[in-house]
Design a protein around this motif. Structure first.
Motif, short mmCIF file in Angstrom:
data_model
loop_
_atom_site.label_atom_id
_atom_site.label_comp_id
_atom_site.label_asym_id
_atom_site.label_seq_id
_atom_site.Cartn_x
_atom_site.Cartn_y
_atom_site.Cartn_z
N PHE A 153 13.08 -33.00 42.92
CA PHE A 153 12.01 -32.15 42.38
C PHE A 153 11.50 -32.66 41.03
O PHE A 153 10.37 -32.34 40.65
N THR A 158 5.10 -30.03 39.14
CA THR A 158 5.16 -28.79 39.91
C THR A 158 3.82 -28.49 40.60
O THR A 158 3.79 -27.99 41.73
N TRP A 161 3.21 -29.84 44.22
CA TRP A 161 3.99 -29.37 45.36
C TRP A 161 3.20 -28.44 46.26
O TRP A 161 3.39 -28.44 47.48
N PHE A 285 6.27 -36.59 50.83
CA PHE A 285 7.45 -36.16 50.08
C PHE A 285 8.43 -37.28 49.70
O PHE A 285 9.24 -37.07 48.80
#
Length: 306
Positions: A153, A158, A161, A285
């Motif tokens: 992560f 952020t 995502w 990803f």
């Protein structure tokens, strides 16, 4: 591939198949004791032949999942959980949900029958996945659980995502419908005529159905990407092949009573779906090995400073 490696794979896969076979029989007995009534088998089939095909299918499942297990830098427990999620959610729950709309056979003729089918495969899934994780260990050292999550992560902002998750959720339905329309002329007559206890769902049923399956597939595929420590091409091939085998397990591999034309074209469709979908997940990803090592080093440095 040398003879020793072939022999090693042979006895390991044979053991996996036998374990799946026995645990499935035990699962059926346990469900009967708990008061579940076994649903009727598809017309023109018998239990012994179906079990033999499940035995063959379980060996193919174990073979495909062995490459997943060997490529994840995680301990046995983490790999076992990942394999259980993949096998049960994609190979069982996802396919039972779809079969509920595409078939009228006894195993999915009602919600109770569908629940029985899903529960009947739970014990075999637990045992087969645990055995694959134990027999096919990664060659590289394990990485700590929380470090892997933080590295994954921390590699992206952020804000990125949200659109990646939305794109992944839409990817599977788009891939599914695209390749489904290509093979439709070759298999639609079987559904239209209701042969082999098949049914043709409406578009209103298909759209939410595939969105639900897409969410399930994404949730269980992400852990594979998190703990993957080989090339991106390898991730695409292994994840794509595994998704194909898992979706084909009930739809193509074990449905021996279906005509060869349907199994062939439906199998090609599932293969294209799986490879295309795995490609999208890999692009969205995964990250190159050098980026993984860099983010891990940055995280380690920041933790040391704190």
């Amino acid at each position: 591939m040398n003879l020793k490696l072939i022999f090693t794979y042979f006895w390991k896969l044979a053991l996996c198949g036998i374990t799946f076979f026995i645990s499935m029989a035990v699962s059926g007995i346990m469900l009967s004791i708990l008061g579940f009534e076994s649903p009727a088998l598809p017309e023109g089939t018998d239990a012994n032949t179906i079990l033999l095909w499940f035995l063959l299918g379980s060996v193919i499942l174990a073979f495909s999942l062995s490459f997943v297990s060997r490529s994840l830098r995680a301990n046995w427990l983490v790999r076992w959980v990942i394999l259980v999620e993949l096998m049960w959610v994609i190979g069982v729950v996802g396919m039972v949900i779809e079969s509920f709309f595409f078939m009228t056979t006894g195993v999915v003729s009602s919600l109770i029958s569908a629940l029985f089918t899903m529960l009947n495969f739970l014990l075999p899934t637990l045992f087969l996945s645990g055995l694959v994780a134990a027999l096919f260990r990664p060659t590289q050292p394990f990485e700590p659980f929380w470090d892997c999550l933080r590295n994954f992560f921390a590699a992206r902002k952020t804000s990125t995502w949200i659109w990646r998750i939305v794109a992944a959720l839409l990817a599977y339905p788009l891939v599914y419908f695209a390749f489904g329309l290509i093979v439709q002329p070759y298999i639609q007559d079987f559904y239209a005529a209701g042969q082999f206890e098949l049914a043709a769902p409406t578009w209103g049923q298909l759209m939410p159905l595939q969105l639900v399956r897409s969410l399930l597939f994404l949730v269980v595929s992400l852990p594979v990407i998190v703990w993957w420590r080989r090339t991106r091409c390898g991730l695409w091939l292994v994840l794509g092949t595994s998704i194909f085998v898992l979706t084909a397990f009930m739809a193509v591999i074990t449905t021996y009573w279906f005509p060869w034309q349907m199994r062939l074209f439906h199998g090609l469709e599932l293969l294209a779906d799986a490879l295309a979908y795995a490609g999208v997940l890999t692009i969205l990803f995964s990250q190159p090995l050098e980026n993984t090592k860099r983010s891990r080093n940055v995280l380690a440095t920041s933790l040391n400073r704190s």
